[in-house]
Write a protein that holds these residues in place. Structure first.
Motif, PDB file in Angstrom:
ATOM      1  N   ARG A 170     -41.133   4.445  -6.481  1.00 36.76           N
ATOM      2  CA  ARG A 170     -39.985   5.097  -7.111  1.00 36.76           C
ATOM      3  C   ARG A 170     -39.617   4.417  -8.426  1.00 36.76           C
ATOM      4  N   SER A 197     -46.206   5.335  -3.184  1.00 33.08           N
ATOM      5  CA  SER A 197     -45.334   5.240  -2.011  1.00 33.08           C
ATOM      6  C   SER A 197     -44.874   6.653  -1.650  1.00 33.08           C
ATOM      7  N   ARG A 198     -44.319   6.762  -0.467  1.00 34.57           N
ATOM      8  CA  ARG A 198     -43.818   8.069  -0.059  1.00 34.57           C
ATOM      9  C   ARG A 198     -42.641   8.515  -0.924  1.00 34.57           C
ATOM     10  N   GLN A 234     -50.504   9.325  -1.082  1.00 38.22           N
ATOM     11  CA  GLN A 234     -49.571   8.469  -0.335  1.00 38.22           C
ATOM     12  C   GLN A 234     -50.286   7.425   0.516  1.00 38.22           C
ATOM     13  N   VAL A 235     -49.806   6.196   0.377  1.00 38.83           N
ATOM     14  CA  VAL A 235     -50.316   5.079   1.182  1.00 38.83           C
ATOM     15  C   VAL A 235     -49.224   4.703   2.180  1.00 38.83           C
ATOM     16  N   GLN A 295     -47.788   4.438   6.580  1.00 37.66           N
ATOM     17  CA  GLN A 295     -47.823   4.865   7.977  1.00 37.66           C
ATOM     18  C   GLN A 295     -48.145   6.341   8.099  1.00 37.66           C
ATOM     19  N   THR A 296     -47.550   7.144   7.231  1.00 38.23           N
ATOM     20  CA  THR A 296     -47.789   8.582   7.294  1.00 38.23           C
ATOM     21  C   THR A 296     -48.672   9.036   6.128  1.00 38.23           C
ATOM     22  N   GLY A 323     -43.537  -1.300  -8.779  1.00 41.80           N
ATOM     23  CA  GLY A 323     -42.270  -0.588  -8.550  1.00 41.80           C
ATOM     24  C   GLY A 323     -42.164  -0.041  -7.141  1.00 41.80           C
ATOM     25  N   SER A 355     -40.884  -1.148  -3.238  1.00 40.85           N
ATOM     26  CA  SER A 355     -40.037  -2.171  -2.618  1.00 40.85           C
ATOM     27  C   SER A 355     -40.746  -2.896  -1.479  1.00 40.85           C
ATOM     28  N   GLN A 386     -42.959   0.890   6.406  1.00 42.94           N
ATOM     29  CA  GLN A 386     -43.876   2.032   6.531  1.00 42.94           C
ATOM     30  C   GLN A 386     -44.914   2.032   5.408  1.00 42.94           C
ATOM     31  N   HIS A 387     -44.573   1.454   4.272  1.00 41.41           N
ATOM     32  CA  HIS A 387     -45.582   1.332   3.209  1.00 41.41           C
ATOM     33  C   HIS A 387     -46.553   0.198   3.548  1.00 41.41           C
ATOM     34  N   ASN A 426     -42.341  -6.159  -9.506  1.00 45.51           N
ATOM     35  CA  ASN A 426     -41.056  -5.557  -9.146  1.00 45.51           C
ATOM     36  C   ASN A 426     -39.949  -6.332  -9.850  1.00 45.51           C
ATOM     37  N   LEU A 468     -41.608  -3.328 -14.910  1.00 43.82           N
ATOM     38  CA  LEU A 468     -42.980  -2.802 -14.899  1.00 43.82           C
ATOM     39  C   LEU A 468     -43.352  -2.196 -16.245  1.00 43.82           C
TER      40      LEU A 468
END
Ligand SMILES: Cc1cc2nc3c(=O)[nH]c(=O)nc-3n(C[C@H](O)[C@H](O)[C@H](O)COP(=O)(O)OP(=O)(O)OC[C@H]3O[C@@H](n4cnc5c(N)ncnc54)[C@H](O)[C@@H]3O)c2cc1C
Length: 313
Positions: A206, A231-232, A245-246, A248-249, A262, A264, A268-269, A283, A302
Protein backbone atom coordinates in the motif's frame (compact mmCIF):
# COMPACT_ATOMS: atom_id res chain seq x y z
CA UNK A 1 6.03 -48.84 -1.69
CA UNK A 2 5.52 -46.79 -4.83
CA UNK A 3 4.67 -43.09 -4.98
CA UNK A 4 2.62 -41.56 -7.78
CA UNK A 5 3.43 -37.92 -8.53
CA UNK A 6 0.80 -36.08 -10.54
CA UNK A 7 2.74 -33.76 -12.84
CA UNK A 8 1.60 -30.18 -13.12
CA UNK A 9 1.77 -29.01 -16.71
CA UNK A 10 2.43 -25.54 -17.98
CA UNK A 11 -0.45 -25.03 -20.39
CA UNK A 12 -0.07 -23.87 -23.95
CA UNK A 13 -1.09 -25.62 -27.16
CA UNK A 14 2.39 -26.03 -28.61
CA UNK A 15 4.73 -25.66 -25.71
CA UNK A 16 3.13 -27.66 -22.92
CA UNK A 17 5.82 -28.68 -20.45
CA UNK A 18 6.21 -30.06 -16.97
CA UNK A 19 5.85 -27.16 -14.51
CA UNK A 20 8.89 -26.64 -12.27
CA UNK A 21 6.70 -27.37 -9.21
CA UNK A 22 6.69 -31.02 -10.32
CA UNK A 23 10.44 -31.21 -9.64
CA UNK A 24 9.95 -30.13 -6.02
CA UNK A 25 7.16 -32.69 -5.66
CA UNK A 26 9.42 -35.46 -6.95
CA UNK A 27 11.93 -34.33 -4.29
CA UNK A 28 9.24 -34.82 -1.61
CA UNK A 29 8.44 -38.25 -3.08
CA UNK A 30 12.12 -39.19 -2.90
CA UNK A 31 12.11 -38.39 0.83
CA UNK A 32 9.20 -40.83 1.31
CA UNK A 33 11.21 -43.58 -0.37
CA UNK A 34 10.31 -46.37 -2.79
CA UNK A 35 9.84 -46.09 -6.55
CA UNK A 36 8.54 -42.87 -8.04
CA UNK A 37 6.10 -42.85 -10.95
CA UNK A 38 4.95 -39.64 -12.61
CA UNK A 39 1.53 -39.23 -14.22
CA UNK A 40 1.35 -36.88 -17.20
CA UNK A 41 -2.31 -36.33 -18.12
CA UNK A 42 -3.23 -33.98 -20.93
CA UNK A 43 -3.69 -33.72 -24.65
CA UNK A 44 -0.77 -34.02 -27.09
CA UNK A 45 1.57 -34.54 -24.18
CA UNK A 46 3.93 -37.10 -25.72
CA UNK A 47 6.79 -34.59 -25.64
CA UNK A 48 6.01 -33.65 -22.06
CA UNK A 49 6.11 -37.31 -21.06
CA UNK A 50 9.51 -37.69 -22.74
CA UNK A 51 10.89 -34.75 -20.77
CA UNK A 52 9.29 -36.07 -17.55
CA UNK A 53 11.14 -39.35 -18.14
CA UNK A 54 14.42 -37.45 -17.77
CA UNK A 55 13.60 -36.14 -14.29
CA UNK A 56 16.18 -37.49 -11.85
CA UNK A 57 14.89 -40.31 -9.66
CA UNK A 58 11.75 -41.16 -11.66
CA UNK A 59 11.31 -44.87 -12.45
CA UNK A 60 8.26 -44.70 -14.71
CA UNK A 61 6.14 -42.11 -16.50
CA UNK A 62 2.47 -42.90 -17.08
CA UNK A 63 1.06 -40.87 -19.93
CA UNK A 64 -2.69 -40.39 -20.34
CA UNK A 65 -2.97 -38.55 -23.62
CA UNK A 66 -6.59 -37.75 -24.35
CA UNK A 67 -8.77 -34.75 -25.15
CA UNK A 68 -10.64 -35.42 -21.90
CA UNK A 69 -7.51 -34.46 -19.93
CA UNK A 70 -6.77 -31.22 -21.77
CA UNK A 71 -6.64 -28.19 -19.46
CA UNK A 72 -6.53 -30.45 -16.40
CA UNK A 73 -10.28 -30.47 -15.88
CA UNK A 74 -10.51 -31.99 -12.39
CA UNK A 75 -13.80 -33.81 -13.04
CA UNK A 76 -11.96 -35.90 -15.63
CA UNK A 77 -8.47 -36.17 -14.17
CA UNK A 78 -9.58 -37.14 -10.64
CA UNK A 79 -11.28 -40.44 -11.67
CA UNK A 80 -8.19 -41.37 -13.67
CA UNK A 81 -5.99 -40.91 -10.59
CA UNK A 82 -8.47 -42.81 -8.42
CA UNK A 83 -8.28 -45.74 -10.81
CA UNK A 84 -4.47 -45.68 -10.72
CA UNK A 85 -4.21 -44.98 -6.98
CA UNK A 86 -5.00 -48.54 -5.94
CA UNK A 87 -1.51 -49.56 -6.99
CA UNK A 88 0.21 -46.84 -4.95
CA UNK A 89 1.04 -46.09 -1.33
CA UNK A 90 1.06 -42.33 -1.88
CA UNK A 91 -0.36 -39.89 -4.44
CA UNK A 92 1.42 -36.52 -4.46
CA UNK A 93 0.77 -33.33 -6.38
CA UNK A 94 2.22 -29.85 -5.98
CA UNK A 95 -0.02 -27.42 -4.10
CA UNK A 96 -0.56 -25.39 -7.26
CA UNK A 97 -3.97 -24.35 -8.60
CA UNK A 98 -4.20 -27.65 -10.50
CA UNK A 99 -3.02 -29.77 -7.58
CA UNK A 100 -5.39 -28.03 -5.18
CA UNK A 101 -8.22 -28.48 -7.66
CA UNK A 102 -7.69 -32.15 -8.39
CA UNK A 103 -6.34 -33.86 -5.27
CA UNK A 104 -9.18 -33.09 -2.81
CA UNK A 105 -11.53 -34.79 -5.27
CA UNK A 106 -9.21 -37.79 -5.42
CA UNK A 107 -9.11 -37.99 -1.62
CA UNK A 108 -12.89 -37.75 -1.40
CA UNK A 109 -13.43 -40.44 -4.02
CA UNK A 110 -10.94 -42.71 -2.20
CA UNK A 111 -12.61 -41.84 1.13
CA UNK A 112 -9.33 -40.80 2.76
CA UNK A 113 -8.16 -37.57 4.38
CA UNK A 114 -6.05 -35.32 2.23
CA UNK A 115 -2.86 -34.06 3.84
CA UNK A 116 -2.39 -30.54 2.50
CA UNK A 117 0.74 -28.55 1.76
CA UNK A 118 3.37 -30.65 3.48
CA UNK A 119 6.68 -28.89 4.09
CA UNK A 120 8.64 -31.92 5.27
CA UNK A 121 8.57 -35.70 5.25
CA UNK A 122 9.33 -37.23 8.67
CA UNK A 123 8.66 -40.81 7.56
CA UNK A 124 6.47 -42.61 5.04
CA UNK A 125 3.34 -41.89 7.10
CA UNK A 126 4.27 -38.71 9.02
CA UNK A 127 4.52 -35.23 7.59
CA UNK A 128 4.82 -31.61 8.70
CA UNK A 129 2.48 -28.92 7.46
CA UNK A 130 1.83 -25.30 8.40
CA UNK A 131 -1.40 -24.31 10.13
CA UNK A 132 -2.82 -20.95 11.27
CA UNK A 133 -1.23 -19.15 8.28
CA UNK A 134 2.16 -20.62 9.12
CA UNK A 135 2.10 -19.59 12.80
CA UNK A 136 2.32 -23.22 13.89
CA UNK A 137 3.61 -26.39 12.29
CA UNK A 138 1.51 -29.54 12.74
CA UNK A 139 3.04 -33.00 12.58
CA UNK A 140 0.44 -35.33 11.12
CA UNK A 141 0.46 -39.10 10.89
CA UNK A 142 -1.82 -40.88 8.45
CA UNK A 143 -3.05 -44.45 8.54
CA UNK A 144 -4.79 -44.18 5.17
CA UNK A 145 -4.04 -47.03 2.77
CA UNK A 146 -3.31 -44.48 0.06
CA UNK A 147 -1.94 -41.20 1.33
CA UNK A 148 -3.15 -38.28 -0.77
CA UNK A 149 -0.82 -35.33 -0.30
CA UNK A 150 -0.27 -31.88 -1.73
CA UNK A 151 3.25 -30.53 -1.46
CA UNK A 152 4.23 -26.96 -0.66
CA UNK A 153 6.96 -26.71 -3.21
CA UNK A 154 8.97 -24.10 -1.31
CA UNK A 155 9.67 -26.77 1.33
CA UNK A 156 11.65 -29.03 -1.02
CA UNK A 157 14.60 -28.26 -3.29
CA UNK A 158 13.84 -29.27 -6.88
CA UNK A 159 15.43 -32.45 -8.22
CA UNK A 160 17.38 -32.05 -11.50
CA UNK A 161 15.17 -31.99 -14.61
CA UNK A 162 17.76 -34.08 -16.45
CA UNK A 163 19.68 -37.23 -15.70
CA UNK A 164 16.89 -39.82 -15.38
CA UNK A 165 15.86 -42.44 -17.93
CA UNK A 166 12.39 -43.60 -16.89
CA UNK A 167 10.22 -45.98 -18.89
CA UNK A 168 7.17 -44.34 -20.50
CA UNK A 169 3.88 -46.27 -20.37
CA UNK A 170 0.67 -45.20 -22.11
CA UNK A 171 -2.61 -45.35 -20.17
CA UNK A 172 -5.55 -46.09 -22.39
CA UNK A 173 -8.31 -45.18 -19.93
CA UNK A 174 -10.24 -42.05 -20.81
CA UNK A 175 -12.62 -40.54 -18.29
CA UNK A 176 -14.87 -37.86 -19.64
CA UNK A 177 -17.30 -37.14 -16.86
CA UNK A 178 -19.16 -34.75 -19.14
CA UNK A 179 -19.66 -32.40 -16.18
CA UNK A 180 -17.46 -29.56 -17.29
CA UNK A 181 -16.01 -28.11 -20.45
CA UNK A 182 -13.10 -25.81 -21.11
CA UNK A 183 -14.35 -22.50 -22.47
CA UNK A 184 -11.43 -20.06 -22.62
CA UNK A 185 -8.47 -18.79 -20.71
CA UNK A 186 -6.89 -15.40 -20.36
CA UNK A 187 -3.20 -15.70 -19.71
CA UNK A 188 -1.32 -12.80 -18.19
CA UNK A 189 1.53 -12.03 -20.57
CA UNK A 190 4.78 -10.96 -19.00
CA UNK A 191 8.43 -10.93 -20.01
CA UNK A 192 9.38 -11.18 -16.36
CA UNK A 193 9.89 -14.52 -14.65
CA UNK A 194 6.95 -16.39 -13.16
CA UNK A 195 6.31 -15.16 -9.62
CA UNK A 196 6.16 -18.64 -8.07
CA UNK A 197 9.45 -19.77 -9.62
CA UNK A 198 11.49 -16.54 -9.73
CA UNK A 199 14.85 -16.38 -7.97
CA UNK A 200 14.32 -12.71 -7.13
CA UNK A 201 11.00 -11.09 -6.24
CA UNK A 202 10.33 -7.39 -5.72
CA UNK A 203 6.98 -6.80 -4.02
CA UNK A 204 5.08 -3.61 -3.40
CA UNK A 205 2.43 -2.72 -0.85
CA UNK A 206 0.00 0.00 0.00
CA UNK A 207 2.98 2.28 0.57
CA UNK A 208 3.33 2.62 -3.21
CA UNK A 209 0.22 4.81 -3.10
CA UNK A 210 -1.16 3.91 -6.54
CA UNK A 211 -0.73 1.56 -9.48
CA UNK A 212 1.27 4.04 -11.51
CA UNK A 213 3.99 4.10 -8.86
CA UNK A 214 4.57 0.38 -9.39
CA UNK A 215 6.62 1.49 -12.41
CA UNK A 216 9.47 2.09 -9.92
CA UNK A 217 9.31 -1.58 -8.95
CA UNK A 218 8.97 -2.82 -12.55
CA UNK A 219 12.16 -1.06 -13.60
CA UNK A 220 13.98 -2.23 -10.46
CA UNK A 221 12.77 -5.78 -11.18
CA UNK A 222 13.97 -5.57 -14.79
CA UNK A 223 17.44 -4.60 -13.57
CA UNK A 224 17.46 -7.62 -11.26
CA UNK A 225 15.72 -10.11 -13.57
CA UNK A 226 13.03 -10.32 -10.93
CA UNK A 227 9.30 -11.03 -10.78
CA UNK A 228 7.01 -8.42 -9.23
CA UNK A 229 4.61 -9.30 -6.44
CA UNK A 230 2.28 -7.33 -4.22
CA UNK A 231 0.51 -7.32 -0.89
CA UNK A 232 -3.19 -7.91 -0.73
CA UNK A 233 -3.75 -4.28 0.24
CA UNK A 234 -2.12 -3.23 -3.05
CA UNK A 235 -4.26 -5.73 -4.96
CA UNK A 236 -7.48 -4.77 -3.16
CA UNK A 237 -6.78 -1.10 -3.86
CA UNK A 238 -6.59 -1.96 -7.57
CA UNK A 239 -2.92 -0.99 -7.94
CA UNK A 240 -2.09 -4.33 -9.59
CA UNK A 241 -3.92 -7.52 -10.70
CA UNK A 242 -4.60 -10.23 -8.15
CA UNK A 243 -2.32 -12.83 -9.76
CA UNK A 244 0.52 -10.75 -8.26
CA UNK A 245 -0.64 -11.27 -4.67
CA UNK A 246 1.82 -12.92 -2.30
CA UNK A 247 0.59 -14.38 0.96
CA UNK A 248 -1.80 -16.69 2.70
CA UNK A 249 -4.49 -16.14 0.10
CA UNK A 250 -2.07 -15.42 -2.73
CA UNK A 251 1.07 -17.12 -3.98
CA UNK A 252 3.61 -18.79 -1.74
CA UNK A 253 7.12 -17.85 -2.81
CA UNK A 254 10.61 -18.63 -1.49
CA UNK A 255 13.08 -16.91 -3.81
CA UNK A 256 16.78 -16.37 -3.12
CA UNK A 257 16.01 -12.67 -2.63
CA UNK A 258 12.70 -11.02 -1.65
CA UNK A 259 12.54 -7.23 -1.58
CA UNK A 260 9.45 -5.90 0.23
CA UNK A 261 8.77 -2.26 -0.56
CA UNK A 262 6.14 -0.29 1.37
CA UNK A 263 4.76 -3.50 2.89
CA UNK A 264 4.05 -3.55 6.64
CA UNK A 265 4.55 -7.31 7.08
CA UNK A 266 1.14 -8.54 8.24
CA UNK A 267 1.16 -12.20 9.24
CA UNK A 268 -0.92 -13.10 6.17
CA UNK A 269 1.72 -11.56 3.92
CA UNK A 270 4.59 -13.23 5.80
CA UNK A 271 2.84 -16.59 5.31
CA UNK A 272 3.61 -16.28 1.61
CA UNK A 273 7.25 -15.17 1.69
CA UNK A 274 8.97 -15.76 4.99
CA UNK A 275 10.84 -18.82 3.69
CA UNK A 276 12.71 -16.60 1.21
CA UNK A 277 16.45 -17.02 1.60
CA UNK A 278 17.29 -13.31 1.97
CA UNK A 279 14.61 -10.74 2.81
CA UNK A 280 15.14 -7.02 2.27
CA UNK A 281 12.57 -4.51 3.54
CA UNK A 282 12.19 -0.85 2.65
CA UNK A 283 9.70 0.93 4.88
CA UNK A 284 9.51 4.39 6.40
CA UNK A 285 8.13 3.05 9.69
CA UNK A 286 10.92 1.53 11.76
CA UNK A 287 8.31 -0.31 13.85
CA UNK A 288 6.87 -2.15 10.81
CA UNK A 289 6.71 -5.90 11.55
CA UNK A 290 8.37 -6.71 8.22
CA UNK A 291 11.67 -5.73 9.89
CA UNK A 292 11.29 -8.68 12.29
CA UNK A 293 11.78 -11.13 9.42
CA UNK A 294 14.08 -8.98 7.25
CA UNK A 295 17.76 -9.84 6.91
CA UNK A 296 18.40 -6.30 5.68
CA UNK A 297 16.12 -3.40 6.57
CA UNK A 298 16.18 0.12 5.22
CA UNK A 299 14.11 2.68 7.14
CA UNK A 300 13.31 5.39 4.65
CA UNK A 301 11.00 6.76 2.00
CA UNK A 302 10.65 4.24 -0.82
CA UNK A 303 10.36 7.04 -3.37
CA UNK A 304 13.92 8.05 -2.52
CA UNK A 305 15.37 4.62 -1.75
CA UNK A 306 14.14 2.71 -4.82
CA UNK A 307 15.48 5.19 -7.42
CA UNK A 308 18.80 5.33 -5.52
CA UNK A 309 19.01 1.56 -5.46
CA UNK A 310 18.30 1.45 -9.18
CA UNK A 311 20.95 4.02 -9.91
CA UNK A 312 23.53 2.01 -7.99
CA UNK A 313 22.53 -1.19 -9.76
C1 LIG B 1 -8.02 -13.93 5.78
C2 LIG B 1 -7.00 -12.92 5.32
C3 LIG B 1 -6.14 -13.26 4.31
C4 LIG B 1 -5.17 -12.36 3.87
N1 LIG B 1 -4.30 -12.74 2.89
C5 LIG B 1 -3.30 -11.88 2.54
C6 LIG B 1 -2.35 -12.25 1.56
O1 LIG B 1 -2.39 -13.34 0.95
N2 LIG B 1 -1.35 -11.38 1.27
C7 LIG B 1 -1.25 -10.16 1.89
O2 LIG B 1 -0.31 -9.40 1.57
N3 LIG B 1 -2.17 -9.77 2.81
C8 LIG B 1 -3.19 -10.60 3.12
N4 LIG B 1 -4.12 -10.17 4.03
C9 LIG B 1 -4.11 -8.75 4.44
C10 LIG B 1 -3.12 -8.41 5.53
O3 LIG B 1 -3.71 -8.61 6.80
C11 LIG B 1 -2.70 -6.92 5.43
O4 LIG B 1 -3.84 -6.11 5.47
C12 LIG B 1 -1.94 -6.58 4.16
O5 LIG B 1 -0.88 -7.50 3.96
C13 LIG B 1 -1.34 -5.19 4.29
O6 LIG B 1 -0.73 -4.82 3.08
P1 LIG B 1 0.39 -3.70 3.08
O7 LIG B 1 1.52 -4.13 3.94
O8 LIG B 1 0.68 -3.36 1.66
O9 LIG B 1 -0.37 -2.43 3.68
P2 LIG B 1 -0.21 -1.69 5.05
O10 LIG B 1 -0.34 -2.61 6.19
O11 LIG B 1 -1.11 -0.50 4.98
O12 LIG B 1 1.31 -1.21 5.04
C14 LIG B 1 1.82 -0.24 4.17
C15 LIG B 1 3.24 0.02 4.63
O13 LIG B 1 3.86 0.92 3.73
C16 LIG B 1 4.68 1.78 4.49
N5 LIG B 1 4.86 3.02 3.72
C17 LIG B 1 3.90 3.93 3.38
N6 LIG B 1 4.43 4.91 2.62
C18 LIG B 1 5.75 4.61 2.48
C19 LIG B 1 6.82 5.25 1.82
N7 LIG B 1 6.65 6.39 1.13
N8 LIG B 1 8.04 4.69 1.92
C20 LIG B 1 8.24 3.55 2.60
N9 LIG B 1 7.25 2.90 3.24
C21 LIG B 1 6.02 3.42 3.18
C22 LIG B 1 3.96 2.00 5.79
O14 LIG B 1 4.87 2.38 6.82
C23 LIG B 1 3.35 0.62 6.02
O15 LIG B 1 4.18 -0.19 6.83
C24 LIG B 1 -5.09 -11.08 4.47
C25 LIG B 1 -5.97 -10.74 5.50
C26 LIG B 1 -6.92 -11.64 5.92
C27 LIG B 1 -7.85 -11.24 7.04
Amino acid sequence: MTVLVVADLLQGPENAAVAPATLNTVAAAAKIGGDIHVLVAGQNVGGVAESAAKIAGVAKVLVADNAAYAHALPENVAPLIVELAKGYSHVLAPATSNGKNILPRVAALLDVDQISEIISVESADTFKRPIYAGNAIATVQSSAAVKVITVRTTGFDAVPAEGGAAAVEAIAAAHDAGQSAFVAEQLAQSDRPDLSAAKVVVSGGRGLGNGDNFKHLYSLADKLGAAVGASRAAVDAGFVPNDMQVGQTGKIVAPQLYIAVGISGAIQHLAGMKDSKVIVAINKDEEAPIFQVADYGLVGDLFEAVPQLQELL
